[in-house]
Scaffold this motif. Structure first.
Motif, PDB file in Angstrom:
ATOM      1  N   ALA A   1       0.828  -1.213   0.000  1.00  0.00           N
ATOM      2  CA  ALA A   1       0.000   0.000   0.000  1.00  0.00           C
ATOM      3  C   ALA A   1       0.858   1.257   0.000  1.00  0.00           C
ATOM      4  O   ALA A   1       0.516   2.258  -0.640  1.00  0.00           O
ATOM      5  CB  ALA A   1      -0.936  -0.005   1.210  1.00  0.00           C
ATOM      6  N   GLN A   2       1.991   1.237   0.709  1.00  0.00           N
ATOM      7  CA  GLN A   2       2.838   2.428   0.794  1.00  0.00           C
ATOM      8  C   GLN A   2       3.454   2.758  -0.567  1.00  0.00           C
ATOM      9  O   GLN A   2       3.535   3.929  -0.966  1.00  0.00           O
ATOM     10  CB  GLN A   2       3.916   2.247   1.856  1.00  0.00           C
ATOM     11  CG  GLN A   2       5.251   1.745   1.332  1.00  0.00           C
ATOM     12  CD  GLN A   2       6.293   1.528   2.404  1.00  0.00           C
ATOM     13  OE1 GLN A   2       5.990   1.519   3.584  1.00  0.00           O
ATOM     14  NE2 GLN A   2       7.520   1.328   1.989  1.00  0.00           N
TER      15      GLN A   2
ATOM     16  N   ARG B   1       2.254   1.979  -3.504  1.00  0.00           N
ATOM     17  CA  ARG B   1       1.185   2.463  -4.367  1.00  0.00           C
ATOM     18  C   ARG B   1       0.783   3.884  -3.985  1.00  0.00           C
ATOM     19  O   ARG B   1       0.596   4.750  -4.849  1.00  0.00           O
ATOM     20  CB  ARG B   1      -0.004   1.515  -4.263  1.00  0.00           C
ATOM     21  CG  ARG B   1      -1.088   1.763  -5.289  1.00  0.00           C
ATOM     22  CD  ARG B   1      -2.066   0.592  -5.326  1.00  0.00           C
ATOM     23  NE  ARG B   1      -2.585   0.294  -4.008  1.00  0.00           N
ATOM     24  CZ  ARG B   1      -2.592  -0.924  -3.470  1.00  0.00           C
ATOM     25  NH1 ARG B   1      -2.074  -1.943  -4.128  1.00  0.00           N
ATOM     26  NH2 ARG B   1      -3.107  -1.136  -2.271  1.00  0.00           N
ATOM     27  N   LEU B   2       0.662   4.159  -2.690  1.00  0.00           N
ATOM     28  CA  LEU B   2       0.247   5.480  -2.218  1.00  0.00           C
ATOM     29  C   LEU B   2       1.270   6.544  -2.565  1.00  0.00           C
ATOM     30  O   LEU B   2       0.912   7.633  -3.030  1.00  0.00           O
ATOM     31  CB  LEU B   2       0.026   5.437  -0.704  1.00  0.00           C
ATOM     32  CG  LEU B   2      -0.346   6.770  -0.032  1.00  0.00           C
ATOM     33  CD1 LEU B   2      -1.665   7.308  -0.597  1.00  0.00           C
ATOM     34  CD2 LEU B   2      -0.463   6.597   1.484  1.00  0.00           C
TER      35      LEU B   2
ATOM     36  N   ASN C   1       1.080   7.244  -6.253  1.00  0.00           N
ATOM     37  CA  ASN C   1      -0.188   7.871  -6.615  1.00  0.00           C
ATOM     38  C   ASN C   1      -0.279   9.317  -6.155  1.00  0.00           C
ATOM     39  O   ASN C   1      -0.804  10.179  -6.867  1.00  0.00           O
ATOM     40  CB  ASN C   1      -1.357   7.074  -6.019  1.00  0.00           C
ATOM     41  CG  ASN C   1      -1.567   5.758  -6.754  1.00  0.00           C
ATOM     42  OD1 ASN C   1      -0.900   5.488  -7.750  1.00  0.00           O
ATOM     43  ND2 ASN C   1      -2.467   4.940  -6.260  1.00  0.00           N
ATOM     44  N   LEU C   2       0.229   9.591  -4.943  1.00  0.00           N
ATOM     45  CA  LEU C   2       0.173  10.970  -4.441  1.00  0.00           C
ATOM     46  C   LEU C   2       0.930  11.919  -5.366  1.00  0.00           C
ATOM     47  O   LEU C   2       0.438  12.994  -5.711  1.00  0.00           O
ATOM     48  CB  LEU C   2       0.756  11.040  -3.022  1.00  0.00           C
ATOM     49  CG  LEU C   2      -0.132  10.524  -1.886  1.00  0.00           C
ATOM     50  CD1 LEU C   2       0.619  10.586  -0.567  1.00  0.00           C
ATOM     51  CD2 LEU C   2      -1.414  11.334  -1.801  1.00  0.00           C
TER      52      LEU C   2
ATOM     53  N   ALA D   1      -6.075   6.608  -3.126  1.00  0.00           N
ATOM     54  CA  ALA D   1      -5.132   7.085  -2.118  1.00  0.00           C
ATOM     55  C   ALA D   1      -5.751   7.033  -0.725  1.00  0.00           C
ATOM     56  O   ALA D   1      -5.103   6.653   0.249  1.00  0.00           O
ATOM     57  CB  ALA D   1      -4.685   8.515  -2.439  1.00  0.00           C
TER      58      ALA D   1
ATOM     59  N   ASP E   1      -5.832   3.378   0.319  1.00  0.00           N
ATOM     60  CA  ASP E   1      -4.499   2.892   0.687  1.00  0.00           C
ATOM     61  C   ASP E   1      -4.080   3.398   2.057  1.00  0.00           C
ATOM     62  O   ASP E   1      -3.509   2.660   2.867  1.00  0.00           O
ATOM     63  CB  ASP E   1      -3.462   3.322  -0.358  1.00  0.00           C
ATOM     64  CG  ASP E   1      -3.555   2.495  -1.628  1.00  0.00           C
ATOM     65  OD1 ASP E   1      -4.029   1.352  -1.549  1.00  0.00           O
ATOM     66  OD2 ASP E   1      -3.158   3.000  -2.693  1.00  0.00           O
ATOM     67  N   LEU E   2      -4.346   4.679   2.322  1.00  0.00           N
ATOM     68  CA  LEU E   2      -4.001   5.236   3.621  1.00  0.00           C
ATOM     69  C   LEU E   2      -4.793   4.533   4.723  1.00  0.00           C
ATOM     70  O   LEU E   2      -4.262   4.253   5.808  1.00  0.00           O
ATOM     71  CB  LEU E   2      -4.285   6.739   3.648  1.00  0.00           C
ATOM     72  CG  LEU E   2      -3.955   7.435   4.971  1.00  0.00           C
ATOM     73  CD1 LEU E   2      -2.468   7.325   5.293  1.00  0.00           C
ATOM     74  CD2 LEU E   2      -4.361   8.908   4.935  1.00  0.00           C
TER      75      LEU E   2
ATOM     76  N   VAL F   1      -3.225  13.440   1.830  1.00  0.00           N
ATOM     77  CA  VAL F   1      -4.443  12.801   1.333  1.00  0.00           C
ATOM     78  C   VAL F   1      -5.666  13.641   1.670  1.00  0.00           C
ATOM     79  O   VAL F   1      -6.595  13.775   0.857  1.00  0.00           O
ATOM     80  CB  VAL F   1      -4.583  11.380   1.918  1.00  0.00           C
ATOM     81  CG1 VAL F   1      -5.943  10.777   1.549  1.00  0.00           C
ATOM     82  CG2 VAL F   1      -3.465  10.472   1.397  1.00  0.00           C
TER      83      VAL F   1
END
Length: 429
Positions: free
Chosen positions: A202-203, A205-206, A209-210, A257, A260-261, A362
């Motif tokens: 997840a980190q 990807r996040l 993405n951010l 996002a 994921d967070l 986010v």
């Protein structure tokens, strides 16, 4: 081919069932960590047919339940019968005969397991044949029976044969509790690794993405301002939020996002709880081993004093040396696991401020949904801080350390330790 599960009884259920079937026991101990499952390997078409018509499965399930209940009953009756003899041997202090009785009990349980496997093969196949008679179209399908009856790693000897009746026995009352905590701690280790891997995924990807989403909004500012149409801007912003099609859409989305967070925060909270539980368990395990050792030597010293010979005094030193040699491999692994957990906890403290930064980023993006073209009057503030919530090296190390104590606990069988440290000494016998 596909797996069709007829019955699955986890140890949490089977252990209680066996204990109930055996009833109150004075010396013998019901085995723990047993589980039972019957599965059949069949064509996928059969699985689909059974899902649509549960009655097709009922015959085989009934047979599977009968086999399970018979196995539990056999083990319970075996323990009931042998417990009476064990009490007599305990009262007479006949440890050698008690050891032989334990061997007989273990053999009886193994035989009951074999009978269950053989019966499952025959009865479930017979039930299958009955189904085929009712449904001729099943004739073309073949099945393979799988019967699983397992016990915990420590084995039946630890669970049943505690030699509680001996004059001096190491850890007869403490070892079962230690075994249980070891299994629990190893399971926590697997949970830590699983959660950390989810956070790591997840980190990554996040973080990507951010950066993508933030830059996309900045680049879009001029375009939206040029058009000056709030309706079009609002529609495009909605697409950006959901990650759908459109001139400013990307695979990355604000919603993704946010999700994921959420995953990171949830799993991170669980990691903190798990690591604390693991540390407490490991500390308690070391305490229990120390308590068992202390009690053991209190009993040994009584026997040394009673014997009153130079051999007994000399043997006392040898017994202590041997016992520590037996215990050290296990306690060393527990110590190493505890250090790994403490190091892991310290490492994850550095992740908390990074989560806070990610939350702010986010949150700012989430506010953009539905705001129209006015959101582009302000430029988003970027952060170059790497997220790094999960460190693969750390969670792999703690996972391996916690899993590593499980095999070593098998050496803590009370009867085996006692026999090994007493061999050739004045207490042998």
């Amino acid at each position: 081919m596909a797996i069709l599960k007829l019955i699955t009884q986890p140890s949490s259920i089977m252990d209680k069932a066996i204990a109930s079937a055996a009833g109150p026991l004075k010396v013998m101990k019901a085995p723990t960590g047993m589980n039972f499952a019957i599965e059949i390997d069949v064509d996928k078409a059969i699985v689909k047919a059974v899902e649509k018509d549960p009655l097709l499965q009922s015959i085989m399930v009934d047979k599977a339940n009968e086999i399970y209940e018979d196995l539990v009953s056999r083990i319970g009756k075996n323990l009931q019968a042998t417990d009476k003899g064990a009490v007599t041997l305990k009262d007479a202090g006949q440890n050698d005969k008690l050891e032989k009785l334990i061997t007989v009990v273990n053999k009886g349980i193994e035989e009951a397991r074999k009978i269950a496997v053989d019966r499952a093969q025959k009865d479930v196949l017979k039930a299958w044949d009955e189904l085929v008679k009712a449904r001729k179209d099943y004739t073309k399908y073949k099945i393979k029976i799988g019967v699983k009856i397992t016990t915990g790693l420590a084995g039946l000897a630890v669970s049943i044969g505690l030699l509680a009746g001996g004059v001096v026995s190491f850890g007869a009352s403490s070892i079962p509790g230690i075994v249980g905590m070891v299994k629990s701690t190893a399971a926590i280790g697997a949970q830590i690794v699983s959660a950390s891997q989810e956070i790591e995924t997840a980190q990554k990807r996040l973080e990507g993405n951010l950066k993508t989403i933030e830059q996309r909004f900045v680049n879009a500012k001029g375009e939206f301002t040029k058009k000056g149409k709030s309706q079009e801007a609002g529609a495009a912003l909605l697409e950006q939020f959901l990650g759908t099609s459109g001139p400013f859409a990307v695979v990355a989305s604000i919603k993704g996002a946010v999700d994921d967070l959420g995953t990171i925060k949830s799993k991170f909270g669980g990691l903190k709880v798990n690591s604390h539980d693991a540390a407490k368990n490991l500390h308690s395990i070391l305490e229990k081993v120390a308590e068992a050792r202390k009690k053991f030597f209190a009993d040994v010293d009584k026997e040394v004093k009673k014997a009153g010979t130079s051999k007994a005094t000399a043997d006392r030193k040898e017994i202590e040396k041997r016992l520590d040699a037996v215990l050290d491999p296990f306690t060393s692994k527990v110590d190493a696991a505890l250090r790994a957990v403490i190091e892991y906890q310290s490492r994850y403290k550095t992740a908390e401020p990074k989560i806070t930064v990610a939350e702010k980023r986010v949150a700012e993006l989430a506010k953009l949904k539905g705001k129209g073209w006015k959101v582009f009057e302000n430029v988003l503030v970027f952060s170059d801080l790497a997220l790094s919530f999960a460190d693969p090296g750390q969670y792999a190390k703690v996972g391996e350390s916690l899993a590593g104590i499980l095999p070593s606990v098998g050496g803590l069988a009370a009867d085996k330790i006692t026999k090994k440290v007493f061999e050739g000494t004045f207490l042998e016998g």
